[in-house]
Design a protein around this motif. Structure first.
Motif, PDB file in Angstrom:
ATOM      1  N   SER A  52     -12.401   7.165   0.031  1.00 62.16           N
ATOM      2  CA  SER A  52     -11.295   6.369  -0.182  1.00 62.16           C
ATOM      3  C   SER A  52     -10.121   7.442   0.551  1.00 62.16           C
ATOM      4  O   SER A  52     -10.310   8.354   1.113  1.00 62.16           O
ATOM      5  N   VAL A  53      -9.105   6.708   0.575  1.00 64.32           N
ATOM      6  CA  VAL A  53      -7.662   7.484   1.029  1.00 64.32           C
ATOM      7  C   VAL A  53      -6.822   7.848  -0.167  1.00 64.32           C
ATOM      8  O   VAL A  53      -6.639   7.025  -0.985  1.00 64.32           O
ATOM      9  N   TYR A  54      -6.647   9.077  -0.542  1.00 62.51           N
ATOM     10  CA  TYR A  54      -6.076   9.483  -1.428  1.00 62.51           C
ATOM     11  C   TYR A  54      -4.535   9.705  -1.002  1.00 62.51           C
ATOM     12  O   TYR A  54      -4.172  10.624  -0.099  1.00 62.51           O
ATOM     13  N   PHE A  55      -3.469   9.352  -1.819  1.00 55.85           N
ATOM     14  CA  PHE A  55      -2.107   9.577  -1.714  1.00 55.85           C
ATOM     15  C   PHE A  55      -1.648  10.393  -2.950  1.00 55.85           C
ATOM     16  O   PHE A  55      -1.645  10.075  -3.985  1.00 55.85           O
ATOM     17  N   CYS A  56      -0.780  11.231  -2.415  1.00 55.47           N
ATOM     18  CA  CYS A  56       0.249  12.081  -3.542  1.00 55.47           C
ATOM     19  C   CYS A  56       1.552  11.485  -3.398  1.00 55.47           C
ATOM     20  O   CYS A  56       1.962  11.175  -2.286  1.00 55.47           O
ATOM     21  N   ALA A  57       2.193  11.272  -4.541  1.00 53.07           N
ATOM     22  CA  ALA A  57       3.530  11.122  -4.609  1.00 53.07           C
ATOM     23  C   ALA A  57       4.339  11.969  -5.667  1.00 53.07           C
ATOM     24  O   ALA A  57       3.828  12.476  -6.450  1.00 53.07           O
TER      25      ALA A  57
ATOM     26  N   PHE B 217       5.731   9.306  -0.948  1.00 51.13           N
ATOM     27  CA  PHE B 217       4.536   9.504  -0.830  1.00 51.13           C
ATOM     28  C   PHE B 217       4.240  10.228   0.307  1.00 51.13           C
ATOM     29  O   PHE B 217       5.105  10.489   1.458  1.00 51.13           O
ATOM     30  N   GLY B 218       2.888  11.234   0.088  1.00 49.62           N
ATOM     31  CA  GLY B 218       2.620  11.870   1.313  1.00 49.62           C
ATOM     32  C   GLY B 218       1.838  10.769   2.273  1.00 49.62           C
ATOM     33  O   GLY B 218       1.720   9.918   2.194  1.00 49.62           O
ATOM     34  N   SER B 219       1.265  11.799   3.278  1.00 50.16           N
ATOM     35  CA  SER B 219       0.743  10.787   4.282  1.00 50.16           C
ATOM     36  C   SER B 219      -0.792  10.691   4.177  1.00 50.16           C
ATOM     37  O   SER B 219      -1.749   9.875   4.930  1.00 50.16           O
ATOM     38  N   GLY B 220      -1.515  11.105   2.990  1.00 45.87           N
ATOM     39  CA  GLY B 220      -2.769  11.046   2.816  1.00 45.87           C
ATOM     40  C   GLY B 220      -3.740  11.682   2.991  1.00 45.87           C
ATOM     41  O   GLY B 220      -3.701  12.431   4.026  1.00 45.87           O
TER      42      GLY B 220
ATOM     43  N   ALA C 224       5.979  -3.739  11.762  1.00 51.03           N
ATOM     44  CA  ALA C 224       4.803  -3.945  11.000  1.00 51.03           C
ATOM     45  C   ALA C 224       3.997  -3.061  10.007  1.00 51.03           C
ATOM     46  O   ALA C 224       3.878  -1.885  10.269  1.00 51.03           O
ATOM     47  N   ALA C 225       3.681  -3.788   8.857  1.00 54.13           N
ATOM     48  CA  ALA C 225       3.325  -2.940   7.861  1.00 54.13           C
ATOM     49  C   ALA C 225       2.676  -3.800   6.744  1.00 54.13           C
ATOM     50  O   ALA C 225       2.812  -5.274   6.795  1.00 54.13           O
ATOM     51  N   VAL C 226       2.374  -3.347   5.815  1.00 53.11           N
ATOM     52  CA  VAL C 226       1.916  -4.131   4.431  1.00 53.11           C
ATOM     53  C   VAL C 226       3.146  -3.990   3.540  1.00 53.11           C
ATOM     54  O   VAL C 226       3.523  -2.847   3.048  1.00 53.11           O
ATOM     55  N   TYR C 227       3.722  -4.931   3.039  1.00 54.71           N
ATOM     56  CA  TYR C 227       4.983  -4.791   2.361  1.00 54.71           C
ATOM     57  C   TYR C 227       4.388  -5.391   0.646  1.00 54.71           C
ATOM     58  O   TYR C 227       3.798  -6.362   0.453  1.00 54.71           O
ATOM     59  N   TYR C 228       4.695  -4.438  -0.177  1.00 47.46           N
ATOM     60  CA  TYR C 228       4.402  -4.646  -1.799  1.00 47.46           C
ATOM     61  C   TYR C 228       5.474  -5.011  -2.353  1.00 47.46           C
ATOM     62  O   TYR C 228       6.913  -4.345  -2.288  1.00 47.46           O
ATOM     63  N   CYS C 229       5.448  -6.127  -3.350  1.00 44.59           N
ATOM     64  CA  CYS C 229       6.357  -6.323  -4.114  1.00 44.59           C
ATOM     65  C   CYS C 229       6.240  -6.085  -5.602  1.00 44.59           C
ATOM     66  O   CYS C 229       4.822  -6.412  -6.004  1.00 44.59           O
ATOM     67  N   ILE C 230       6.766  -5.411  -6.308  1.00 46.04           N
ATOM     68  CA  ILE C 230       6.442  -4.666  -7.719  1.00 46.04           C
ATOM     69  C   ILE C 230       7.349  -4.984  -8.679  1.00 46.04           C
ATOM     70  O   ILE C 230       8.562  -4.767  -8.531  1.00 46.04           O
ATOM     71  N   LEU C 231       6.976  -5.349  -9.809  1.00 42.39           N
ATOM     72  CA  LEU C 231       7.878  -5.399 -10.864  1.00 42.39           C
ATOM     73  C   LEU C 231       7.698  -4.138 -11.759  1.00 42.39           C
ATOM     74  O   LEU C 231       6.507  -3.820 -12.079  1.00 42.39           O
ATOM     75  N   ARG C 232       8.756  -3.770 -12.276  1.00 44.21           N
ATOM     76  CA  ARG C 232       8.732  -2.512 -13.387  1.00 44.21           C
ATOM     77  C   ARG C 232       9.660  -2.732 -14.174  1.00 44.21           C
ATOM     78  O   ARG C 232      10.795  -3.028 -13.892  1.00 44.21           O
TER      79      ARG C 232
ATOM     80  N   PRO D 101       0.924   1.591   9.094  1.00 40.33           N
ATOM     81  CA  PRO D 101      -0.311   1.881   9.443  1.00 40.33           C
ATOM     82  C   PRO D 101      -0.612   3.587   9.344  1.00 40.33           C
ATOM     83  O   PRO D 101       0.180   4.277   9.999  1.00 40.33           O
ATOM     84  N   SER D 102      -1.547   3.852   8.692  1.00 37.62           N
ATOM     85  CA  SER D 102      -1.989   5.034   8.372  1.00 37.62           C
ATOM     86  C   SER D 102      -0.851   6.165   7.555  1.00 37.62           C
ATOM     87  O   SER D 102      -0.929   7.376   7.920  1.00 37.62           O
ATOM     88  N   GLN D 103      -0.171   5.374   7.043  1.00 34.78           N
ATOM     89  CA  GLN D 103       0.645   6.315   6.193  1.00 34.78           C
ATOM     90  C   GLN D 103       0.880   5.963   4.652  1.00 34.78           C
ATOM     91  O   GLN D 103       0.133   4.745   4.567  1.00 34.78           O
ATOM     92  N   GLY D 104       1.602   6.807   3.853  1.00 37.31           N
ATOM     93  CA  GLY D 104       1.866   6.453   2.705  1.00 37.31           C
ATOM     94  C   GLY D 104       2.943   5.489   2.500  1.00 37.31           C
ATOM     95  O   GLY D 104       3.604   5.178   3.385  1.00 37.31           O
ATOM     96  N   PRO D 105       2.779   4.696   1.304  1.00 38.53           N
ATOM     97  CA  PRO D 105       4.213   3.765   1.227  1.00 38.53           C
ATOM     98  C   PRO D 105       5.474   4.262   1.003  1.00 38.53           C
ATOM     99  O   PRO D 105       5.559   5.509   0.775  1.00 38.53           O
ATOM    100  N   GLU D 106       6.431   3.736   1.533  1.00 33.74           N
ATOM    101  CA  GLU D 106       7.752   4.178   1.481  1.00 33.74           C
ATOM    102  C   GLU D 106       8.730   3.008   0.753  1.00 33.74           C
ATOM    103  O   GLU D 106       8.620   1.999   0.849  1.00 33.74           O
ATOM    104  N   TYR D 107       9.631   3.764  -0.045  1.00 31.29           N
ATOM    105  CA  TYR D 107      10.584   2.717  -0.602  1.00 31.29           C
ATOM    106  C   TYR D 107      11.401   1.756   0.337  1.00 31.29           C
ATOM    107  O   TYR D 107      11.840   2.338   1.526  1.00 31.29           O
ATOM    108  N   VAL D 108      11.899   0.563   0.032  1.00 36.60           N
ATOM    109  CA  VAL D 108      12.430  -0.383   0.847  1.00 36.60           C
ATOM    110  C   VAL D 108      13.728  -0.635  -0.059  1.00 36.60           C
ATOM    111  O   VAL D 108      14.862  -0.309   0.444  1.00 36.60           O
TER     112      VAL D 108
END
Lengths: 115, 113
Positions: free
Chosen positions: A87-92, A106-109, B83-91, B40-47
């Protein structure tokens, strides 16, 4: 600012081997998290640490252990790697902004393959 | 936890506005709406995030329906870097910390030059 730093970026293991994924943040955040992301899927929480000295299980903790070494560092250990842990593991880490909102960074994985 | 429904994918053209929808018909009165994106190839980021009122920041705008059962993330002028994957999340902040954020599959946005 470095933010959240993960090492290594890539790793290949054989089934049964062990390894530790390292994570460090330089933002003085209290909370830290480990997620995994399988291809085409969203992120699933493995473990989290709300503060130094505390850890709690997330959604998919089986096969993993964690250590919150200090406020900066949160490591994830695979004692006996299995192919299902590929898998790809992410730390946050998260910053509380008032009482109602926490922003995740988040980190870059780490891309892990278990053969 | 209340769930969200997003389209699997969307396409847009560069420099045009993009409206990314999210349905959350079972949202509770104390759920905040969060958006993150993953390049792509990155961790999620807050929008962006919001509760009831529309919100704007340097990245995007969040339009929340009056009944709060849906919301829309608006990128005013899409660029190739969006260009990215966008996540909608409830908390619900009353239900704990950010460990309660549940990332679904999100919407994969493709931006055409």
């Amino acid at each position: 600012n470095a933010g959240v730093t993960q090492t290594p970026k890539f790793q290949v293991l054989k089934t049964g081997q062990s390894m530790t994924l390292q994570c460090a943040q330089d933002m003085n955040h209290n909370s830290m998290y480990w997620y995994r992301q399988d291809p085409g899927m969203g992120l699933r929480l493995i473990y989290y640490s709300a503060s130094e000295g505390t850890t709690d299980k997330g959604e998919v903790p089986n096969g993993y252990n964690v250590s919150r070494l200090n406020k900066r560092e949160f490591s994830l250990r695979l004692e006996s790697a299995a192919p299902s842990q590929t898998s790809v593991y992410f730390c946050a880490s998260s910053e509380a902004q008032g009482l109602v909102f926490e922003k995740l960074f988040f980190g870059s994985g780490t891309q892990l393959s278990v053969l | 936890d209340a769930k969200t429904t997003q389209p699997n994918s969307m396409e847009s053209n560069e420099e045009e506005p993009v409206h990314l929808p999210c349905n959350h018909s079972t949202i509770s009165g104390t759920d905040y709406i969060h958006w993150y994106r993953q390049l792509p190839s990155q961790g999620p980021e807050y929008v962006i995030h919001g509760l009831t009122s529309n919100v704007n920041n340097r990245m995007a705008s969040l339009a929340i329906a009056e009944d709060r059962k849906s919301s829309t993330l608006i990128l005013h002028r899409a660029t190739l870097r969006d260009a990215a994957v966008y996540y909608c999340i409830l908390r619900d902040p009353l239900q704990g910390g950010s460990e309660k954020l549940v990332f679904g599959k999100g919407t994969k946005l493709t931006v055409n030059p």
